[in-house]
Design a protein around this motif. Structure first.
Motif, PDB file in Angstrom:
ATOM      1  N   PRO A   1      -5.600   9.201  20.445  1.00  0.00           N
ATOM      2  CA  PRO A   1      -5.634   7.703  20.045  1.00  0.00           C
ATOM      3  C   PRO A   1      -6.297   6.909  21.222  1.00  0.00           C
ATOM      4  O   PRO A   1      -6.915   5.857  21.073  1.00  0.00           O
ATOM      5  CB  PRO A   1      -4.255   7.247  19.462  1.00  0.00           C
TER       6      PRO A   1
ATOM      7  N   GLU B   1      -8.469  -0.997  14.802  1.00  0.00           N
ATOM      8  CA  GLU B   1      -7.654   0.140  14.450  1.00  0.00           C
ATOM      9  C   GLU B   1      -6.812   0.743  15.401  1.00  0.00           C
ATOM     10  O   GLU B   1      -5.601   1.116  15.464  1.00  0.00           O
ATOM     11  CB  GLU B   1      -8.612   1.267  13.985  1.00  0.00           C
ATOM     12  N   ARG B   2      -7.501   1.009  16.725  1.00  0.00           N
ATOM     13  CA  ARG B   2      -6.772   1.680  17.557  1.00  0.00           C
ATOM     14  C   ARG B   2      -5.728   0.545  18.461  1.00  0.00           C
ATOM     15  O   ARG B   2      -4.665   1.269  18.843  1.00  0.00           O
ATOM     16  CB  ARG B   2      -7.571   2.232  18.999  1.00  0.00           C
TER      17      ARG B   2
ATOM     18  N   GLU C   1      -2.725   0.788  16.415  1.00  0.00           N
ATOM     19  CA  GLU C   1      -2.116   2.046  16.564  1.00  0.00           C
ATOM     20  C   GLU C   1      -1.144   2.104  17.701  1.00  0.00           C
ATOM     21  O   GLU C   1       0.238   2.579  17.838  1.00  0.00           O
ATOM     22  CB  GLU C   1      -3.169   3.447  16.378  1.00  0.00           C
TER      23      GLU C   1
ATOM     24  N   ALA D   1       1.786  -1.517  17.710  1.00  0.00           N
ATOM     25  CA  ALA D   1       1.829  -1.897  16.489  1.00  0.00           C
ATOM     26  C   ALA D   1       2.631  -3.477  16.391  1.00  0.00           C
ATOM     27  O   ALA D   1       2.510  -4.054  15.586  1.00  0.00           O
ATOM     28  CB  ALA D   1       2.847  -0.689  15.922  1.00  0.00           C
TER      29      ALA D   1
END
Ligand SMILES: [Zn+2]
Lengths: 301, 444
Positions: free
Chosen positions: A105, A154-155, A158, A161
């Motif tokens: 990721p 998005e990353r 991820e 959080a």
């Protein structure tokens, strides 16, 4: 002598200091991705760009300082598609950092998230140092910036959080501003439709495609091969028959060949920012497109 | 697209007759709307088609990348034309071992150098594998130059390498010969590392979490090659031990630098060498300790090396050996005490003055130093070891090379080599080096 030694020791100690721990460390290969990460990450991220606007992203040295940066990175964003093949793989293997290896990721290969142009049908080095999986210089199509931006957010979410809401609201804000800017650029770039330009390297293709311009030639005889006198002479001849409106080059190109063509074929020479920081006006992604369009429109008159 | 058109035509024709009674302008309006709708649909189909072809091309071109399942494969070809004023068969570096064929320049005239075949790929999320074979044209043999696995799945700056690899001793030792800036190895690498040292073993490396680059590492090797040497049965454990550290960083945007220090300890057993002057084969048993300090500095305007760049490089070697020196080991086998402290260094600079042209100069200097041979038990004299007589070899090398692309290079090199005592050798090399296949990354 003693003070010199003290200064030396102090600077050594300063250099040894741990990089900021609070923020998410983002290692961007190119300045455009550093700027995008900064827009989307705000003060939760600490961003570093490996390449400066004056450096050729194809030919960077895998310097020790870059290995250090890579070791401490939480997220790496690069154009990919073999653009950085001469130096990036070494940084991966030397850094001892499992979070940012390709496939994890922590690594974004930006060009995998957009539709690529100029995917060669024949992959042969006799055609120059071509990029077998398509043109990697994807950032000059503003739609691609938006697409990669979504992946970056998005990353961020991820990897970090805890600050998900922060990243999402920044993304929303950025997307709104970007959407408005794109509409404005569409209008401003109307006059560029069909405008023929000579490029240095094929690093303007996505912009040319977005603005429906026409590439009338490149100063490099083949991608990655420096301009040769024979090729330039040929280009001058071609320009006499059907002149281009401008010959453009990026800050990392030597303007010599562009000046030669400009003088011989009487075509205006237009230095473009190419990336964030490439010109004083291109201080962020918005400025990059503002300035690129403005310079080209001015040359088209 | 045809289908849409047909549908539209059919639709238009099927309009009930009753509607025909309606005013003509209204019908025209309807038709116009229909036409617009067709245009729009056609546009969409076109978009979808182009995206689909693009996606297909993208998919079909994927396997070209190293990241696809196939390993990256590359081939290096290299050939040399050598013009030497002295017979390379008599080559030696006076004052030092190894000798002759182990350190000599290539044969006179045309010769195909070693071709290299490399495979590399990530094995899984933990390991990366590399195999580099060298194909020697003269004895038709394939050797393994490097064959190792390397971790990519460790964190906190740790990397472990295992297999056969070029030792991280000094600077140039880790770089493959085809990426060297001169045709041949510096004299110091030949006499202290036997040319280029590749060990079978394991390497642990740690990169410190600092902004200034700093690494520490160690290598445990079998001791298969010079300066080590195995006795026939070999031994358990490590036959060679190397510690290394590097510090590096940037000065502004234009300069990048790195320095390194390494220490290699080995215990050679029956390490043989030929003494060409005496015409015998001798051997050494004992301990060998080597220190290497290296420095490299690269300059280019604003850190963009495409047009002009300068590379300065230097290494200093110092070795201490003590043990027994056996005269004529296959025959008389007379043992002598042996103690030596030898050193050597080289410094070189290479400047790219045009995008495809570079020129460089290298200076080599060795000092055979203090060698004491205790012949009290054997009844020999130091004169029985003529190759070890005190001498300070030196060498000047000049080169110019042309690289039309990143994948090919043609080099002309001239050297005046004072390795043989009192017999300077003029050496001219014309060399090509090309690479095919996967684009390799270049070490700093
Ligand atoms: Zn390119």
């Amino acid at each position: 002598m003693k003070t010199a030694l003290k200064v030396l020791l102090a600077s050594f100690a300063a250099a040894l200091a741990w990089p900021a721990l609070a923020a998410l460390n983002v290692f961007a290969c190119e300045p455009e991705w550093a700027a995008l990460a900064q827009e989307l990450g705000g003060d939760k991220v600490s961003v570093f760009s490996a390449v400066t606007p004056l450096q050729d992203p194809h030919r960077l040295e895998a310097r020790p300082s870059l290995i250090s940066r890579m070791r401490g990175a939480d997220l790496v964003i690069c154009s990919g598609s073999e653009l950085e093949i001469g130096w990036l793989p070494l940084l991966f293997t030397q850094s001892g950092n499992d979070r940012i290896q390709p496939g994890s990721p922590g690594y974004i290969e930006a060009s995998q998230f957009v539709v690529k142009l100029e995917i060669p049908k024949v992959v042969d080095r006799a055609l120059g140092d071509i990029h077998p999986s398509g043109n990697p210089h994807i950032h000059l199509d503003p739609r691609n910036i938006a697409k990669v931006g979504d992946v970056v957010t998005e990353r961020f979410v991820e990897i970090d959080a805890r600050d998900a809401d922060y990243y999402r609201s920044r993304a929303e804000d950025f997307n709104k501003r970007w959407e408005q800017a794109m509409q404005k650029w569409r209008q401003e770039a109307q006059p560029l439709k069909g405008m023929p330009i000579v490029v240095y390297h094929k690093d303007m293709s996505y912009f040319i495609n977005w603005a429906s311009m026409r590439e009338a030639g490149s100063l490099e005889p083949k991608p990655g091969i420096p301009p040769t006198p024979t090729h330039l002479a040929e280009l001058v001849e071609r320009m006499k028959r059907s002149p281009a409106k401008a010959v453009v080059y990026s800050p990392y190109n030597n303007p010599g060949a562009a000046q030669f063509l400009s003088q011989r074929a009487n075509i205006p020479i237009v230095p473009l920012p190419f990336t964030v920081g490439g010109t004083p006006k291109a201080k962020d992604l918005f400025g990059l497109f503002d300035d690129t369009i403005e310079r080209l429109v001015a040359a088209n008159k | 697209m045809h289908r849409i058109l047909l549908c539209a035509v059919a639709l238009a024709m099927a309009m009930p007759a009753a509607q025909a009674q309606e005013s003509l302008p209204q019908m025209r309006d309807e038709l116009k709307k229909l036409q617009q709708r067709i245009d729009e649909l056609e546009g969409r189909v076109k978009d979808a088609e182009s995206t689909a072809t693009q996606a297909a091309t993208q998919a079909s071109s994927r396997p070209q990348a190293e990241s696809a399942l196939n390993p990256g494969v590359s081939v290096i070809l290299n050939g040399v034309y050598a013009n030497l004023s002295r017979d390379p068969a008599t080559y030696r570096i006076n004052g030092f071992v190894p000798t002759m064929g182990d350190v000599a320049p290539p044969t006179r005239g045309f010769s195909l150098g070693e071709s290299e075949l490399a495979f590399m790929a990530n094995i899984d999320h933990m390991f990366r594998g590399t195999l580099i074979g060298s194909i020697s044209p003269d004895n038709d043999s394939i050797g393994v130059e490097e064959g190792y696995i390397q971790t990519i799945g460790l964190s906190h700056g740790f990397t472990i390498k295992a297999g056969r690899f070029f030792s991280a001793i000094g600077y140039q030792n880790q770089i493959h010969a085809h990426a060297w800036d001169f045709t041949d190895a510096p004299l110091a690498m030949r006499v202290f590392l036997g040319g280029q040292l590749n060990e079978d073993g394991i390497q642990f490396r740690w990169v410190a979490p600092t902004e200034l680059y700093w690494d520490l590492g160690t290598e445990l090797g079998r001791g298969r090659a010079f300066p080590a040497s195995l006795s026939e049965s070999g031994k358990n454990g490590a036959g060679s031990l190397n510690f290394f550290t590097h510090v590096g960083g940037d000065i502004g945007q234009s300069i990048a630098w790195q320095t390194g220090l390494s220490h290699l300890r080995t215990n050679p057993r029956e390490r043989t060498f030929d003494d060409p002057t005496a015409g015998v084969s001798d051997s050494f048993n004992g301990t060998s300790r080597l220190w290497v300090a290296s420095g490299i500095l690269k300059w280019s305007p604003n850190g963009n090396p495409t047009y002009n760049n300068l590379k300065l490089q230097g290494e200093y070697f110092r070795r201490k050996e003590d043990g027994t020196l056996v005269f004529d080991s296959p025959g008389a086998a007379l043992a002598n005490g042996y103690d030596s402290r030898q050193s050597g260094w080289y410094a070189q600079g290479v400047y790219q003055f045009l995008p495809t042209w570079r020129a460089g100069y290298r200076y080599d200097r060795l000092d055979s130093g203090a060698v004491s041979i205790d012949t009290s038990a054997s009844g020999l004299t130091a004169a029985d070891f003529p190759i070890l007589a005190g001498y300070k070899p030196k060498k000047h090398s000049l080169m110019v090379d042309w690289s039309p692309s990143e994948f090919s290079r043609i080099r002309l090199q001239y050297a005046r080599d004072y390795s043989r005592m009192g017999q300077p050798d003029n050496q001219v090399f014309l060399q090509y080096i090309v690479s095919l296949g996967a684009h390799g990354a270049h070490t700093f």
